[in-house]
Design an enzyme around this catalytic site. Sequence first.
Site, short mmCIF file in Angstrom:
data_model
loop_
_atom_site.label_atom_id
_atom_site.label_comp_id
_atom_site.label_asym_id
_atom_site.label_seq_id
_atom_site.Cartn_x
_atom_site.Cartn_y
_atom_site.Cartn_z
N SER A 292 -80.61 -3.43 -22.69
CA SER A 292 -79.75 -2.75 -23.29
C SER A 292 -79.90 -2.69 -24.85
O SER A 292 -80.91 -2.65 -25.46
CB SER A 292 -78.34 -2.60 -23.01
OG SER A 292 -77.69 -1.43 -23.35
N ASP A 368 -77.93 4.27 -13.54
CA ASP A 368 -77.32 3.69 -14.83
C ASP A 368 -76.62 4.99 -15.47
O ASP A 368 -77.28 5.75 -16.17
CB ASP A 368 -78.32 3.14 -15.71
CG ASP A 368 -77.97 2.25 -16.89
OD1 ASP A 368 -76.85 2.85 -17.48
OD2 ASP A 368 -78.68 1.38 -17.34
N HIS A 403 -76.46 -0.51 -14.78
CA HIS A 403 -76.63 -1.19 -16.03
C HIS A 403 -76.54 -2.59 -15.84
O HIS A 403 -76.57 -3.28 -16.77
CB HIS A 403 -75.83 -0.38 -17.05
CG HIS A 403 -76.42 -0.53 -18.34
ND1 HIS A 403 -77.42 0.02 -18.92
CD2 HIS A 403 -75.99 -1.37 -19.28
CE1 HIS A 403 -77.66 -0.25 -20.40
NE2 HIS A 403 -76.78 -1.34 -20.39
N1 LIG Z 1 -67.74 -2.48 -19.22
C1 LIG Z 1 -68.88 -3.08 -20.01
C2 LIG Z 1 -69.41 -1.96 -21.04
C3 LIG Z 1 -70.37 -2.63 -21.92
C4 LIG Z 1 -71.56 -2.87 -21.22
O1 LIG Z 1 -72.00 -2.34 -20.23
N2 LIG Z 1 -72.21 -4.18 -21.85
C5 LIG Z 1 -73.47 -4.49 -21.39
C6 LIG Z 1 -74.51 -4.43 -22.21
S1 LIG Z 1 -74.51 -2.38 -22.70
C7 LIG Z 1 -75.95 -2.40 -23.84
O2 LIG Z 1 -75.99 -3.26 -24.73
C8 LIG Z 1 -73.09 -6.01 -20.63
O3 LIG Z 1 -73.93 -6.58 -20.60
N3 LIG Z 1 -71.99 -6.27 -20.52
C9 LIG Z 1 -71.66 -7.52 -20.39
C10 LIG Z 1 -71.17 -7.85 -18.52
O4 LIG Z 1 -71.40 -8.88 -18.53
O5 LIG Z 1 -71.56 -6.87 -17.89
C11 LIG Z 1 -68.21 -4.29 -20.74
O6 LIG Z 1 -67.13 -4.20 -21.43
O7 LIG Z 1 -68.75 -5.35 -20.75
#
Ligand SMILES: N[C@@H](CCC(=O)N[C@@H](CSC=O)C(=O)NCC(=O)O)C(=O)O
Length: 426
Positions: A292, A368, A403
């Site tokens: 990401s 995603d 994602h």
């Molecule tokens: N609900 C998530 C929202 C943010 C998210 O999905 N973060 C991803 C990276 S997005 C792009 O850079 C992530 O890897 N989150 C960490 C995880 O362990 O899922 C949130 O608050 O984490």
Amino acid sequence: MKFTSIVTAAVSSAIAVSGTPIHKREIGGVLLCTGVNATGTCSYSVYALETCHQLPAPFHQNTSTFAPDGEDFECFPRIGDCGSICTSPTGCTFGSVDFNYKNKFNLGAIKWNNLISSFDCSLKTTTSTDCNCIDPLQNTMASITTNASIASFGGRFLKLTHQSSVTGGPMNFTLFLPAGISESAPAPLLIYLSGLTCTPDNVTEKGFLHAHAAPLKLALLYPDTSPRGTSHPGEHDSWDFGSAASFYIDATQEPWAQNYKMETYITKELPELVFSQFKQLDPQRVSIAGHSMGGHGALTLFLKNPGKYKSVSAFSPVSNPSACPWGEKAFTGYLGADKEEWKKHDATELVKHWKGYLNALLDVGTADNFYKQRQLLPENFAEATKAAGIEGLQLRYQDGYDHSYFFISTFGEDHIKHHAKHLGLL
Ligand SMILES: N[C@@H](CCC(=O)N[C@@H](CSC=O)C(=O)NCC(=O)O)C(=O)O
């Protein structure tokens, strides 16, 4: 310790020394002598940390001087050879020997001079205020704290903190060292950049990349996603800007320009620190990956530094930040309003100037939500690559995947093997 090196340097460089011990003060530096007080046959070498070193003759079970040469690490002399199983109920080491150990010049005082067959060393688990680590950029003192050392898939995670002169504060990072690597057989390194909201722990605990890296003897470096410890106005208010959302660029706008220098940190300071302190890693074989926002980081740092990384890969990368809400917000805040400046940090723009083959693997899940919201735009990157006539991009759309780390852990093996191939491991 799981892996072994033979102290060949010790034999070849064995010299007769008497009187004052030499003091080079390097992490991993150990003076060995057959006699007390640095007499007899001696050898000074800098040994890789977290590696078992087998003592050859004349030091094997014949070492009276065992003198670690710096305050920030400690060593554990062992009765058994590297790889042997300890069956003694009282243990097979008498414990830690460090710079201040009182019997280091006379192990006969505790009757260990005829017992040591091997040893290993590691960083101490507390910060030293007078560490001797040389900061690679400023040539000043740097310190590393080992917060945790965790065995996994035969290797070891080291959770570390150091003082960064680039970001001006403490920086956390995690290193995965597979078993079976040594200074004489160093491992290549894959740098993995995490996404928004992450620390190095998310991928460490949920990505399972190390499960595939361990058998290939590929080391992994997980940096943090931003500087920590400052409180600029708004720094911690939103999850897509400020802390844990650096976008891996060097900010030019105040107050971020004071310490949000993650591009320099990731491409220079951190790897130089790691390679200077972990000699079992090969600075000539490095690749980069990310997820990401970290996918944007991996793609842009790869494209900005031809030849620095052997290959690149990304899960759900932010591929055209100038044209998506996350990127517009971050670039406005960190770089200002000039969109020409943004192009210098946008993979879809940078790839237009790429020369040669790309060595790139990208995976994007069709379920995603961030892809559906057009935050990622991998299609723009693919289009620009194609228009520029560049070969070597493998962009795969994975049906039904989102994602999350369920997605990353599913295709992690493919990414590790992609890099392993370009790093000469497969
Ligand atoms: N609900 C998530 C929202 C943010 C998210 O999905 N973060 C991803 C990276 S997005 C792009 O850079 C992530 O890897 N989150 C960490 C995880 O362990 O899922 C949130 O608050 O984490």
